[in-house]
Design a protein around this motif. Sequence first.
Motif, short mmCIF file in Angstrom:
data_model
loop_
_atom_site.label_atom_id
_atom_site.label_comp_id
_atom_site.label_asym_id
_atom_site.label_seq_id
_atom_site.Cartn_x
_atom_site.Cartn_y
_atom_site.Cartn_z
N SER A 201 0.61 -1.24 0.16
CA SER A 201 -0.06 0.05 0.09
C SER A 201 0.93 1.25 0.10
CB SER A 201 -1.07 0.02 1.38
OG SER A 201 0.12 -0.01 2.42
N ALA A 202 0.12 2.35 -0.45
CA ALA A 202 0.96 3.63 -0.41
C ALA A 202 0.11 4.93 0.20
CB ALA A 202 1.46 3.90 -1.95
N LEU B 204 -2.12 -1.11 -3.17
CA LEU B 204 -1.59 -1.01 -4.76
C LEU B 204 -1.97 -1.97 -5.45
CD1 LEU B 204 2.27 -0.28 -4.06
CD2 LEU B 204 0.60 1.38 -4.57
N GLN C 132 7.51 2.02 -4.33
CA GLN C 132 5.98 2.41 -4.73
C GLN C 132 5.48 2.57 -3.12
OE1 GLN C 132 4.03 -0.57 -7.00
NE2 GLN C 132 3.80 1.16 -8.78
N VAL D 152 2.49 6.95 -7.84
CA VAL D 152 1.14 5.90 -8.23
C VAL D 152 -0.05 6.70 -8.62
CG1 VAL D 152 -0.18 3.94 -7.31
CG2 VAL D 152 2.13 4.11 -6.49
#
Length: 169
Positions: free
Chosen positions: A41-42, A59, A103, A110
């Motif tokens: 995740s980001a 993501l 990322q 992203v």
Amino acid sequence: MKKWYVIQVFAGYEGIIKADIEKSIEEKGLQEYFGDILIPSAKVKQFFDTSDPLKDQQLFPGYMLVEMEAVPEANRLVSSTPRVLKLLNAPLSKKEVERIAAQMRGDVLVSGESHRFELGKEVEIKEGPFAGFMGIIEHIDEESEKLTIMVSIFGRMTPVELNFEQVKQ
């Protein structure tokens, strides 16, 4: 040797599945075969929610990464966990793992929608006072998602600043 593998899971249950796998590893004493378990995740900027402008977004919904040795006991533990659909047997390359980690750190942009604008390309304006005009891309500002388009108005090239959404490629 531990390598990174992809687990396909029910989307939305990643956190529960991660906890289940970690609990099973501890109960069965298989810690030596496992490393990290990641839900990629980001932090993503939310424009519509001003109370929390940065929010964690997965993501790859429905996918997790596990660092493990591909021994039968480890494969069986992951594959038999409830809500796990599939353990992909091919390990990820070092380059793929580094890209995903970048990322997650925010080193790689992203974006939900990618725009492939190029300087000098001709585009059609689809919204605003110049709708229907053709123009040439003079400048691209990725950060603010704006383009400077050179449009011929009364036979003279004039710069017009537009949002990405106002232009059709």
